[in-house]
Design a protein around this motif. Structure first.
Motif, PDB file in Angstrom:
ATOM      1  N   ILE A 237       0.865  -1.180   0.000  1.00 35.89           N
ATOM      2  CA  ILE A 237       0.000   0.000   0.000  1.00 35.89           C
ATOM      3  C   ILE A 237       0.898   1.226   0.000  1.00 35.89           C
ATOM      4  O   ILE A 237       1.716   1.407   0.903  1.00 35.89           O
ATOM      5  CB  ILE A 237      -0.912   0.035   1.238  1.00 35.89           C
ATOM      6  CG1 ILE A 237      -1.772  -1.225   1.319  1.00 35.89           C
ATOM      7  CG2 ILE A 237      -1.785   1.291   1.208  1.00 35.89           C
ATOM      8  CD1 ILE A 237      -2.567  -1.336   2.608  1.00 35.89           C
ATOM      9  N   HIS A 238       0.761   2.046  -1.038  1.00 39.80           N
ATOM     10  CA  HIS A 238       1.514   3.295  -1.153  1.00 39.80           C
ATOM     11  C   HIS A 238       0.641   4.458  -0.684  1.00 39.80           C
ATOM     12  O   HIS A 238      -0.589   4.357  -0.680  1.00 39.80           O
ATOM     13  CB  HIS A 238       1.928   3.542  -2.606  1.00 39.80           C
ATOM     14  CG  HIS A 238       2.713   2.422  -3.200  1.00 39.80           C
ATOM     15  ND1 HIS A 238       4.038   2.202  -2.912  1.00 39.80           N
ATOM     16  CD2 HIS A 238       2.350   1.447  -4.058  1.00 39.80           C
ATOM     17  CE1 HIS A 238       4.460   1.147  -3.579  1.00 39.80           C
ATOM     18  NE2 HIS A 238       3.456   0.664  -4.275  1.00 39.80           N
ATOM     19  N   ARG A 239       1.267   5.558  -0.307  1.00 40.64           N
ATOM     20  CA  ARG A 239       0.538   6.760   0.094  1.00 40.64           C
ATOM     21  C   ARG A 239      -0.500   7.109  -0.976  1.00 40.64           C
ATOM     22  O   ARG A 239      -0.214   7.066  -2.171  1.00 40.64           O
ATOM     23  CB  ARG A 239       1.498   7.920   0.301  1.00 40.64           C
ATOM     24  CG  ARG A 239       0.790   9.188   0.744  1.00 40.64           C
ATOM     25  CD  ARG A 239       1.804  10.310   0.965  1.00 40.64           C
ATOM     26  NE  ARG A 239       1.136  11.547   1.228  1.00 40.64           N
ATOM     27  CZ  ARG A 239       0.741  11.952   2.434  1.00 40.64           C
ATOM     28  NH1 ARG A 239       0.967  11.189   3.478  1.00 40.64           N
ATOM     29  NH2 ARG A 239       0.134  13.107   2.596  1.00 40.64           N
ATOM     30  N   ASP A 240      -1.696   7.416  -0.553  1.00 37.58           N
ATOM     31  CA  ASP A 240      -2.823   7.824  -1.404  1.00 37.58           C
ATOM     32  C   ASP A 240      -3.418   6.696  -2.251  1.00 37.58           C
ATOM     33  O   ASP A 240      -4.251   6.957  -3.106  1.00 37.58           O
ATOM     34  CB  ASP A 240      -2.452   9.019  -2.298  1.00 37.58           C
ATOM     35  CG  ASP A 240      -2.159  10.266  -1.494  1.00 37.58           C
ATOM     36  OD1 ASP A 240      -2.776  10.442  -0.424  1.00 37.58           O
ATOM     37  OD2 ASP A 240      -1.324  11.082  -1.932  1.00 37.58           O
ATOM     38  N   ASP A 241      -3.016   5.439  -2.025  1.00 35.40           N
ATOM     39  CA  ASP A 241      -3.685   4.320  -2.689  1.00 35.40           C
ATOM     40  C   ASP A 241      -5.110   4.205  -2.156  1.00 35.40           C
ATOM     41  O   ASP A 241      -5.347   4.356  -0.958  1.00 35.40           O
ATOM     42  CB  ASP A 241      -2.982   2.989  -2.393  1.00 35.40           C
ATOM     43  CG  ASP A 241      -1.781   2.730  -3.272  1.00 35.40           C
ATOM     44  OD1 ASP A 241      -1.512   3.539  -4.187  1.00 35.40           O
ATOM     45  OD2 ASP A 241      -1.104   1.707  -3.046  1.00 35.40           O
ATOM     46  N   VAL A 242      -6.059   3.904  -3.035  1.00 35.29           N
ATOM     47  CA  VAL A 242      -7.411   3.596  -2.593  1.00 35.29           C
ATOM     48  C   VAL A 242      -7.405   2.151  -2.120  1.00 35.29           C
ATOM     49  O   VAL A 242      -7.071   1.239  -2.870  1.00 35.29           O
ATOM     50  CB  VAL A 242      -8.445   3.795  -3.721  1.00 35.29           C
ATOM     51  CG1 VAL A 242      -9.838   3.357  -3.266  1.00 35.29           C
ATOM     52  CG2 VAL A 242      -8.473   5.247  -4.175  1.00 35.29           C
TER      53      VAL A 242
END
Length: 88
Positions: free
Chosen positions: A23-28
């Motif tokens: 999970i990366h920053r700003d992933d939904v």
């Protein structure tokens, strides 16, 4: 479940991430449906993490704000080293 203003709860409509996914920053991470609208829940961490357990399944009913719906952990923990697990 995010705690957003007067939000009385919502239903997990769809998970976009699965256990083990990065999970990366700003992933939904998932879509949440309320009485008024549907929105994508995004991460706000400043670092990448690994999706841990999904604690609330899709379409399993209304979840109260503040309820932990999934866990994440750092890549180090995923590979067997020490790492911090986080509830979201």
């Amino acid at each position: 479940m995010p705690d957003i203003g007067d939000l009385k709860g919502g239903t997990i409509e769809k998970w976009y991430k699965r256990p083990g996914d990065v999970i990366h920053r700003d992933d939904v991470v998932c879509d949440i449906r309320t009485e008024d609208f549907t929105f994508g829940m995004v991460t706000d961490d400043d670092f990448d993490s690994i999706m841990g357990k999904i604690l609330v399944e899709e379409e399993s009913g209304v979840v109260d704000p503040g309820t932990v719906i999934f866990t994440t952990f750092s890549e180090e923990k995923h590979h067997g080293d020490s790492g911090d697990e986080k509830d979201d």
